[in-house]
Write a protein that holds these residues in place. Structure first.
Motif, PDB file in Angstrom:
ATOM      1  N   ASP A 203       0.867  -1.178   0.000  1.00  0.00           N
ATOM      2  CA  ASP A 203       0.000   0.000   0.000  1.00  0.00           C
ATOM      3  C   ASP A 203       0.906   1.232   0.000  1.00  0.00           C
ATOM      4  O   ASP A 203       1.618   1.487   0.977  1.00  0.00           O
ATOM      5  CB  ASP A 203      -0.889  -0.032   1.255  1.00  0.00           C
ATOM      6  CG  ASP A 203      -1.812   1.184   1.334  1.00  0.00           C
ATOM      7  OD1 ASP A 203      -1.485   2.221   0.709  1.00  0.00           O
ATOM      8  OD2 ASP A 203      -2.840   1.084   2.022  1.00  0.00           O
ATOM      9  N   ARG A 204       0.893   1.939  -1.104  1.00  0.00           N
ATOM     10  CA  ARG A 204       1.816   3.080  -1.266  1.00  0.00           C
ATOM     11  C   ARG A 204       1.631   4.143  -0.195  1.00  0.00           C
ATOM     12  O   ARG A 204       2.554   4.870   0.142  1.00  0.00           O
ATOM     13  CB  ARG A 204       1.622   3.723  -2.635  1.00  0.00           C
ATOM     14  CG  ARG A 204       2.210   2.917  -3.745  1.00  0.00           C
ATOM     15  CD  ARG A 204       1.647   3.350  -5.094  1.00  0.00           C
ATOM     16  NE  ARG A 204       1.969   2.334  -6.077  1.00  0.00           N
ATOM     17  CZ  ARG A 204       2.868   2.511  -7.050  1.00  0.00           C
ATOM     18  NH1 ARG A 204       3.495   3.644  -7.183  1.00  0.00           N
ATOM     19  NH2 ARG A 204       3.122   1.541  -7.896  1.00  0.00           N
ATOM     20  N   ASP A 205       0.418   4.272   0.316  1.00  0.00           N
ATOM     21  CA  ASP A 205       0.152   5.321   1.310  1.00  0.00           C
ATOM     22  C   ASP A 205       0.710   4.972   2.680  1.00  0.00           C
ATOM     23  O   ASP A 205       1.139   5.853   3.418  1.00  0.00           O
ATOM     24  CB  ASP A 205      -1.356   5.544   1.458  1.00  0.00           C
ATOM     25  CG  ASP A 205      -1.932   6.256   0.256  1.00  0.00           C
ATOM     26  OD1 ASP A 205      -1.208   7.087  -0.309  1.00  0.00           O
ATOM     27  OD2 ASP A 205      -3.077   5.950  -0.123  1.00  0.00           O
ATOM     28  N   THR A 206       0.672   3.689   3.020  1.00  0.00           N
ATOM     29  CA  THR A 206       0.979   3.350   4.419  1.00  0.00           C
ATOM     30  C   THR A 206       2.222   2.488   4.618  1.00  0.00           C
ATOM     31  O   THR A 206       2.821   2.525   5.685  1.00  0.00           O
ATOM     32  CB  THR A 206      -0.216   2.588   5.038  1.00  0.00           C
ATOM     33  OG1 THR A 206      -0.479   1.434   4.210  1.00  0.00           O
ATOM     34  CG2 THR A 206      -1.458   3.458   5.104  1.00  0.00           C
ATOM     35  N   TYR A 207       2.601   1.688   3.617  1.00  0.00           N
ATOM     36  CA  TYR A 207       3.626   0.667   3.867  1.00  0.00           C
ATOM     37  C   TYR A 207       4.950   1.222   4.430  1.00  0.00           C
ATOM     38  O   TYR A 207       5.454   0.741   5.441  1.00  0.00           O
ATOM     39  CB  TYR A 207       3.887  -0.151   2.592  1.00  0.00           C
ATOM     40  CG  TYR A 207       4.982  -1.182   2.796  1.00  0.00           C
ATOM     41  CD1 TYR A 207       4.905  -2.121   3.832  1.00  0.00           C
ATOM     42  CD2 TYR A 207       6.116  -1.210   1.981  1.00  0.00           C
ATOM     43  CE1 TYR A 207       5.916  -3.053   4.052  1.00  0.00           C
ATOM     44  CE2 TYR A 207       7.127  -2.133   2.187  1.00  0.00           C
ATOM     45  CZ  TYR A 207       7.020  -3.053   3.223  1.00  0.00           C
ATOM     46  OH  TYR A 207       8.028  -3.958   3.446  1.00  0.00           O
ATOM     47  N   TRP A 210       6.274   6.906   5.415  1.00  0.00           N
ATOM     48  CA  TRP A 210       7.189   7.938   4.910  1.00  0.00           C
ATOM     49  C   TRP A 210       7.478   9.037   5.924  1.00  0.00           C
ATOM     50  O   TRP A 210       8.600   9.523   6.024  1.00  0.00           O
ATOM     51  CB  TRP A 210       6.651   8.533   3.603  1.00  0.00           C
ATOM     52  CG  TRP A 210       6.920   7.641   2.435  1.00  0.00           C
ATOM     53  CD1 TRP A 210       6.010   7.053   1.617  1.00  0.00           C
ATOM     54  CD2 TRP A 210       8.212   7.215   1.958  1.00  0.00           C
ATOM     55  NE1 TRP A 210       6.644   6.280   0.668  1.00  0.00           N
ATOM     56  CE2 TRP A 210       7.995   6.368   0.850  1.00  0.00           C
ATOM     57  CE3 TRP A 210       9.523   7.462   2.353  1.00  0.00           C
ATOM     58  CZ2 TRP A 210       9.032   5.772   0.142  1.00  0.00           C
ATOM     59  CZ3 TRP A 210      10.563   6.869   1.653  1.00  0.00           C
ATOM     60  CH2 TRP A 210      10.314   6.035   0.557  1.00  0.00           C
ATOM     61  N   GLU A 211       6.442   9.437   6.662  1.00  0.00           N
ATOM     62  CA  GLU A 211       6.675  10.538   7.613  1.00  0.00           C
ATOM     63  C   GLU A 211       7.789  10.199   8.581  1.00  0.00           C
ATOM     64  O   GLU A 211       8.675  11.000   8.871  1.00  0.00           O
ATOM     65  CB  GLU A 211       5.398  10.805   8.406  1.00  0.00           C
ATOM     66  CG  GLU A 211       4.697  12.040   7.923  1.00  0.00           C
ATOM     67  CD  GLU A 211       3.418  12.316   8.663  1.00  0.00           C
ATOM     68  OE1 GLU A 211       3.447  12.334   9.912  1.00  0.00           O
ATOM     69  OE2 GLU A 211       2.402  12.488   7.982  1.00  0.00           O
ATOM     70  N   ASP A 255      -1.142  18.043   0.108  1.00  0.00           N
ATOM     71  CA  ASP A 255      -2.201  17.038   0.319  1.00  0.00           C
ATOM     72  C   ASP A 255      -2.638  16.413  -1.004  1.00  0.00           C
ATOM     73  O   ASP A 255      -3.438  15.476  -1.027  1.00  0.00           O
ATOM     74  CB  ASP A 255      -3.393  17.618   1.095  1.00  0.00           C
ATOM     75  CG  ASP A 255      -4.016  18.826   0.407  1.00  0.00           C
ATOM     76  OD1 ASP A 255      -3.546  19.171  -0.702  1.00  0.00           O
ATOM     77  OD2 ASP A 255      -4.963  19.419   0.953  1.00  0.00           O
ATOM     78  N   ARG A 256      -2.124  16.929  -2.104  1.00  0.00           N
ATOM     79  CA  ARG A 256      -2.452  16.315  -3.400  1.00  0.00           C
ATOM     80  C   ARG A 256      -1.326  15.398  -3.882  1.00  0.00           C
ATOM     81  O   ARG A 256      -1.311  14.927  -5.015  1.00  0.00           O
ATOM     82  CB  ARG A 256      -2.720  17.406  -4.433  1.00  0.00           C
ATOM     83  CG  ARG A 256      -3.996  18.180  -4.096  1.00  0.00           C
ATOM     84  CD  ARG A 256      -4.459  19.051  -5.205  1.00  0.00           C
ATOM     85  NE  ARG A 256      -4.564  18.353  -6.474  1.00  0.00           N
ATOM     86  CZ  ARG A 256      -4.807  18.962  -7.627  1.00  0.00           C
ATOM     87  NH1 ARG A 256      -5.000  20.254  -7.651  1.00  0.00           N
ATOM     88  NH2 ARG A 256      -4.868  18.280  -8.751  1.00  0.00           N
ATOM     89  N   THR A 258       1.294  11.967  -3.227  1.00  0.00           N
ATOM     90  CA  THR A 258       1.575  10.718  -2.513  1.00  0.00           C
ATOM     91  C   THR A 258       2.830  10.133  -3.145  1.00  0.00           C
ATOM     92  O   THR A 258       2.892  10.040  -4.373  1.00  0.00           O
ATOM     93  CB  THR A 258       0.443   9.681  -2.745  1.00  0.00           C
ATOM     94  OG1 THR A 258      -0.789  10.315  -2.460  1.00  0.00           O
ATOM     95  CG2 THR A 258       0.614   8.450  -1.876  1.00  0.00           C
ATOM     96  N   SER A 261       2.484   7.834  -6.305  1.00  0.00           N
ATOM     97  CA  SER A 261       1.283   7.939  -7.143  1.00  0.00           C
ATOM     98  C   SER A 261       0.719   9.359  -7.224  1.00  0.00           C
ATOM     99  O   SER A 261      -0.482   9.560  -7.159  1.00  0.00           O
ATOM    100  CB  SER A 261       0.210   6.961  -6.666  1.00  0.00           C
ATOM    101  OG  SER A 261      -0.045   7.137  -5.301  1.00  0.00           O
ATOM    102  N   SER A 262       1.595  10.329  -7.387  1.00  0.00           N
ATOM    103  CA  SER A 262       1.100  11.697  -7.570  1.00  0.00           C
ATOM    104  C   SER A 262       0.720  11.906  -9.038  1.00  0.00           C
ATOM    105  O   SER A 262       1.300  11.293  -9.925  1.00  0.00           O
ATOM    106  CB  SER A 262       2.180  12.707  -7.185  1.00  0.00           C
ATOM    107  OG  SER A 262       2.583  12.514  -5.864  1.00  0.00           O
TER     108      SER A 262
END
Ligand code: FUL
Length: 489
Positions: A203-207, A210-211, A255-256, A258, A261-262
Motif C-alpha cells: 500500500d503506497r500510502d501506508t507501507y 514515509w513521515e 495534500d495532493r 503521494t 502515485s502523484s
C-alpha cells in the motif's frame, strides 16, 4: 542629564532614522528556505545509474542476480566526477541500490552487495569511492536508495522497513555529508524476494511510513534534500523526458501528493495556490535507458537535443538531472562524453555574453523611488538585488535601452525567489520602426526563465508584468545571441 532630556534625545534619534521612508516588500506566505535556494542555484546536476543491470543488459533487475556478475574491468569513479564537473554539473547522484536490491557499498545487513563481487576482490566500496571523487571535483554527492527491493526476502512486511532504515543509517552516517537522497516511486510487483519468486504488492500510502522515514533521514543529515514525487524538498517533474511545464510554480499543495502515485500533470506545472515550496527536478537519461546497453551506443542524445532539454528544465524554473550511465568497463562511454562536452560548449557560447549588461534600465514605477528597488538592479547579475514597484502597479513595465541596435534570441529573466514566486502573466516587447512590437507572451518566471525567440534586432526591449500574486519584483534580466550550433549543422 535628567530623564526628560534622555527621552527627548531618544525621540529625536528615532525621528532622524525615519527621514527616508522605504516600505520593504512583504514576502509571500510561501517562500523557499535558504537551503532550497542554494539547491536551486545548482541548476544542473547528474545521475549515475550503475549496478548488476549494467552487466545483465536489463533496466530492472529481478533480484536474483549473482553478485559475481558485478565485474567492471576498468572502473574509474573519478572519470564520472571529472566528466560531470567539466559539463558544469554541481552534484552527482549514485544508485547505491536500485530495484534489484544489489548494494554498491558493503552493507552489513545483506550479502547481496559488492562485498561478494569480484570488484576489488570484495573489498570495494563504491559509495565511499563515489563520495570521495565528488569531493575532489567539487560536486555535492547524492544517493538513490530504491524503496522497492526485489531481492529482499522480507519485502512487503514490517521487517523490510527496519532493513531499509538500517541501510539509510549506514549511508547517511558513514560517508560524511550527503546533499540529496532520492526516493523512487516504482513500488512492488514481481521479484525474487529471497527465492519466493512471486508478486508482492504494497500500500503506497501506508507501507513505508514515509513521515517517519523522512524524520529519520533529517535527523541523521539535517541539511539533506529529500527527493520523491511528493517532496518534501524536491519533487519529480512528472515525466522522464526532462521537461518542466512552460507554466511552472515552485509551490504545490502537499495534500495532493503521494510518494509513488502523484498526478503527473500536477507535478509538471506546480500550483499557484500551493502551500509548500518544493523545488522541481527534471530527470532524463542521455540514452534511451537509465542503465548502459551497448546497443544504445548510437542512440545517445545529440548536443542539440540536450540543449533543448536544458531550456525546458533550467530555462523553466527547475533543475536538470541528467543521467550518465557507466558502461561494463565502469566508465562513461566516449559517445556520451562527446555529446555532453559539445552540449556544454553550445550552452556556454549561447549564454555567456549578456548583451544587457552595462546598459540602462528604467521603469514606469519603482518602489518609494528608493535605490534598493531601482530598475538598474536587474542588470547587476546579483539574485538578491531587484527592481520592485509600489504595491498594485499593473502592468509593471521595465525597459532596457541598449542605445545601439542589438541582435539577440534568448531572454533570461529571474525573480528574487527569497520573496516567493509572484509573476503569473507577462509580455515582452521590442522597439520596432513603428513603435513597440510584442514578441512573447508568457505565464510564470520563478528562479529562472529563459525564453527562446527568433532573432531580433532592436535598441530597446520592454518587459510588462500584467499579473502577479504580490507586488512585482525582478532580480535579473539577460539578453543573449545563441550559438549557431544549437541547431544541428
Ligand atoms: C524510475 C526507475 O524505475 C528507473 O529505473 C530509474 O531509476 C528512474 C530514475 O526512476 O522510476
Amino acid at each position: 542629564m535628567n530623564i526628560k532630556n534622555l527621552i527627548m534625545g531618544f525621540s529625536f534619534l528615532f525621528l532622524a532614522c525615519q527621514t527616508t521612508p522605504m516600505a520593504d516588500l512583504t514576502p509571500n506566505a510561501v517562500i523557499p528556505s535558504k537551503k532550497l535556494i542554494t539547491y536551486q542555484q545548482m541548476e544542473f546536476i547528474g545521475f549515475i545509474h550503475f549496478t548488476v543491470n549494467t552487466f545483465t543488459d536489463k533496466e530492472w533487475g529481478y533480484g536474483d542476480e549473482s553478485p559475481e556478475i558485478f565485474n567492471p574491468t576498468a572502473l574509474d569513479v573519478e572519470q564520472w566526477a571529472r566528466t560531470a564537473h567539466a559539463a558544469g554539473m554541481k552534484q552527482l547522484i549514485l544508485t547505491a541500490k536500485h530495484h534489484d536490491g544489489f548494494c554498491l557499498w558493503p552493507s552489513q545487513y545483506t550479502e547481496h552487495s559488492v562485498k561478494n563481487s569480484p570488484y576489488k576482490g570484495g573489498k570495494g566500496d563504491l559509495v565511499g569511492e563515489f563520495v570521495a571523487a565528488c569531493k575532489k571535483y567539487d560536486l555535492k554527492a547524492g544517493l538513490y536508495l530504491s524503496p522497492w527491493d526485489r531481492n529482499h526476502k522480507d519485502y512487503g512486511t514490517p521487517a523490510y522497513i527496519t532493513y531499509y532504515k538500517n541501510q539509510l543509517e549506514e549511508l547517511l552516517t558513514q560517508y560524511g555529508e550527503i546533499n540529496e537522497i532520492w526516493f523512487d516511486g516504482a513500488n512492488g510487483g514481481d521479484g525474487y524476494y529471497g527465492g519466493a519468486n512471486e508478486i508482492r504488492k504494497i500500500d503506497r500510502d501506508t507501507y513505508y511510513g514515509w513521515e517517519d522515514i523522512i524524520a529519520f533521514v533529517k535527523n541523521l543529515q539535517p541539511n539533506i534534500k529529500i527527493f520523491s514525487d511528493a517532496g518534501p524538498d524536491v519533487h519529480w517533474i512528472g515525466n522522464e523526458k526532462g521537461f518542466a511545464g512552460s507554466t511552472f510554480w515552485s509551490t504545490i499543495k502537499t495534500d495532493r501528493l503521494t510518494i509513488g502515485s502523484s498526478k503527473t500533470d500536477y507535478l509538471n506545472t506546480g500550483d499557484p495556490e500551493g502551500t509548500k515550496w518544493i523545488v522541481g527536478q527534471c530527470d532524463v537519461s542521455i540514452r534511451p535507458g537509465w542503465f548502459y546497453h551497448a546497443d544504445q551506443d548510437s542512440l545517445v542524445k545529440t548536443p542539440q537535443q540536450l540543449a533543448d532539454i536544458y531550456y525546458k528544465s533550467v530555462g523553466r524554473n527547475a533543475l536538470l538531472l541528467l543521467n550518465l550511465p557507466p558502461d561494463k568497463r565502469g566508465i562513461i562511454h566516449e559517445n556520451d562524453v562527446k555529446a555532453l562536452t559539445e552540449f556544454k560548449a553550445i550552452i556556454d557560447a549561447s549564454l555567456a555574453t549578456n548583451l544587457a549588461k552595462r546598459q540602462t534600465a528604467s521603469a514606469n514605477n519603482y518602489r518609494s523611488k528608493h535605490s534598493k528597488f531601482a530598475p538598474q538592479n536587474t542588470l547587476d547579475a546579483d539574485p538578491m538585488t531587484y527592481w520592485a514597484t509600489d504595491d498594485d502597479v499593473f502592468p509593471a513595465a521595465l525597459e532596457i535601452d541598449m542605445k545601439e541596435n542589438t541582435i539577440f534570441d534568448r531572454i533570461m529573466i529571474q525573480e528574487p525567489i527569497h520573496l516567493g514566486q509572484r509573476i503569473s502573466r507577462f509580455e515582452v516587447d521590442i522597439m520596432g520602426s513603428n513603435g513597440w512590437k510584442n514578441i512573447f507572451k508568457g505565464t510564470t518566471i520563478g528562479y529562472k526563465r529563459i525564453l527562446r525567440i527568433s532573432k531580433v534586432k532592436t535598441n530597446k526591449i520592454r518587459l510588462r508584468v500584467k499579473a502577479a500574486n504580490n507586488t512585482v519584483a525582478i532580480s535579473n534580466i539577460g539578453l543573449f545571441e545563441s550559438s549557431s550550433k544549437e541547431v544541428s549543422q
